[in-house]
Design a protein around this motif. Structure first.
Motif, PDB file in Angstrom:
ATOM      1  N   UNK A   3       0.832  -1.201   0.000  1.00 25.19           N
ATOM      2  CA  UNK A   3       0.000   0.000   0.000  1.00 25.19           C
ATOM      3  C   UNK A   3       0.865   1.248   0.000  1.00 25.19           C
ATOM      4  N   UNK A   4       1.953   1.239   0.751  1.00 29.05           N
ATOM      5  CA  UNK A   4       2.847   2.395   0.763  1.00 29.05           C
ATOM      6  C   UNK A   4       3.435   2.652  -0.626  1.00 29.05           C
ATOM      7  N   UNK A   5       3.728   1.590  -1.358  1.00 29.06           N
ATOM      8  CA  UNK A   5       4.250   1.759  -2.710  1.00 29.06           C
ATOM      9  C   UNK A   5       3.175   2.265  -3.680  1.00 29.06           C
ATOM     10  N   UNK A   6       1.945   1.810  -3.498  1.00 27.40           N
ATOM     11  CA  UNK A   6       0.849   2.347  -4.313  1.00 27.40           C
ATOM     12  C   UNK A   6       0.644   3.827  -4.023  1.00 27.40           C
ATOM     13  N   UNK A   7       0.733   4.204  -2.746  1.00 23.96           N
ATOM     14  CA  UNK A   7       0.603   5.616  -2.387  1.00 23.96           C
ATOM     15  C   UNK A   7       1.702   6.451  -3.054  1.00 23.96           C
TER      16      UNK A   7
ATOM     17  N   UNK B  13      -8.739  -2.404  -3.793  1.00 21.70           N
ATOM     18  CA  UNK B  13      -9.549  -1.307  -3.259  1.00 21.70           C
ATOM     19  C   UNK B  13      -8.672  -0.089  -3.010  1.00 21.70           C
ATOM     20  N   UNK B  14      -7.489  -0.305  -2.425  1.00 23.82           N
ATOM     21  CA  UNK B  14      -6.570   0.809  -2.183  1.00 23.82           C
ATOM     22  C   UNK B  14      -6.196   1.500  -3.493  1.00 23.82           C
ATOM     23  N   UNK B  15      -5.932   0.705  -4.537  1.00 26.54           N
ATOM     24  CA  UNK B  15      -5.563   1.288  -5.829  1.00 26.54           C
ATOM     25  C   UNK B  15      -6.689   2.165  -6.376  1.00 26.54           C
TER      26      UNK B  15
ATOM     27  N   UNK C 222      -7.011   6.399  -6.959  1.00 28.00           N
ATOM     28  CA  UNK C 222      -7.212   7.023  -8.269  1.00 28.00           C
ATOM     29  C   UNK C 222      -7.021   6.142  -9.472  1.00 28.00           C
ATOM     30  N   UNK C 223      -6.775   4.843  -9.299  1.00 30.51           N
ATOM     31  CA  UNK C 223      -6.635   3.962 -10.463  1.00 30.51           C
ATOM     32  C   UNK C 223      -7.888   4.024 -11.329  1.00 30.51           C
ATOM     33  N   UNK C 224      -7.686   3.955 -12.631  1.00 30.71           N
ATOM     34  CA  UNK C 224      -8.815   4.004 -13.539  1.00 30.71           C
ATOM     35  C   UNK C 224      -9.407   2.644 -13.836  1.00 30.71           C
TER      36      UNK C 224
END
Length: 317
Positions: A163-167, A188-190, A194-196
């Motif tokens: 999650x930290x890397x996605x952030x 869900x985190x992605x 803002x993931x499309x």
């Protein structure tokens, strides 16, 4: 209902490895018993005021799992025994013996809930569906999660690292592929970040069900893409269905799965796309990096949280 209880006699050093091995075999009801004193953070997270007297830590641990009475567990037990012996190559397993007993009426869907409370990862608040938002956290990105029978509340170090890397890396509108989606928390985190588009796979059908339910809880049902049961490592039909041209592929799986997965990752990514991984125990770090480089990927970043490792790499332009 009565249950078969299988208890693996092992060491505190090996208990995490044994537990993760069981999860990879599709065993979701895992219990660990040891005499390691809880840290202050553990006590706070579990709201424990008075600690039980466990006695001195003797380095021993019991890792138990359960199956329904009447199941033919012969094949499963052989896989578990093989998994224990494989772990001996990397960690002191101890006895590694398995004992069987019977137990009654375990409410697996609810008993664990007393240990799952709201917590934050940066600007993201993750909370169980049955609890309220804590005071002061109203402005954070909210993820509500009910893992059910699947793996993943976000509290484990490996999930936190992903999650930290996605952030850090995810940009608005990007396409993401979640390999080994579990409870759907990374998907869900992605989307919340803002993931499309988000697609995913898992070898366990229960995980796809759990992902779908958690997407719905978070109001993301309409944004859910293709989530399929299967192993993308060797399933060419699944590879074709998932396609490529992703900005990010994320995989929170054990190193022994990430390593054979590496060769299929470049075809999933667009040029410059990122492969974000965790579930890697520290002594496997170099082996995973070698597999990534052999597949033509460039290691960009390595992060540690306790004994767990995140490796983020890219597909060269």
């Amino acid at each position: 209902m009565r249950w078969n209880k299988y208890t693996i006699n092992t060491t505190t050093e090996a208990e995490d490895f044994i537990s993760m091995m069981l999860v990879e075999l599709g065993i979701t009801q895992v219990q660990i018993e040891d005499k390691i004193p809880l840290t202050a953070a553990d006590q706070a997270a579990m709201f424990i005021d008075f600690l039980p007297d466990l006695g001195p830590d003797d380095g021993k641990s019991q890792v138990s799992f359960y199956t329904e009475e009447g199941n033919d567990d012969t094949e499963l037990l052989e896989q578990v025994k093989e998994g224990i012996e494989e772990q001996r190559m990397f960690v002191e397993v101890g006895e590694g013996t398995i004992e069987k007993s019977m137990t009654e009426d375990l409410d697996w869907q609810n008993n664990w809930k007393e240990f799952f409370h709201p917590f934050s990862i940066g600007n993201i608040l993750i909370k169980p569906t049955w609890e309220e938002i804590p005071d002061g956290d109203e402005g954070k990105i909210l993820i509500e999660i009910d893992p059910g029978v699947s793996f993943g509340t976000g509290q484990h170090e490996t999930t936190r690292l992903c999650i930290q890397q996605l952030q850090k890396h995810l940009k608005e509108g990007q396409r993401v592929l979640d390999l080994g989606c579990g409870s759907g928390i990374l998907s869900i985190a992605a989307l919340k970040l803002g993931a499309g588009e988000i697609n995913g796979t898992d070898i366990d059908e229960d995980c796809i069900t759990s992902t779908f339910e958690n997407m719905e809880v978070n109001g993301l049902k309409d944004k859910m893409g293709k989530f399929k049961v299967g192993n993308i490592i060797d399933d060419t039909d699944l590879q074709n269905e998932m396609g490529g041209d992703y900005d990010i592929v994320v995989a929170n799986i054990l190193a022994d799965v990430i390593i054979p997965m590496c060769p299929v990752i470049p075809d999933r990514l667009k040029d410059g796309g990122l492969f974000i991984t965790s579930g890697i125990i520290d002594f496997k770090e170099n082996e995973v990096k070698s597999a990534m480089e052999k597949a033509g990927l460039t290691v960009l970043e390595v992060n540690h949280d306790g004994e767990w490792v995140n490796i983020t790499c890219s597909k060269s332009l």
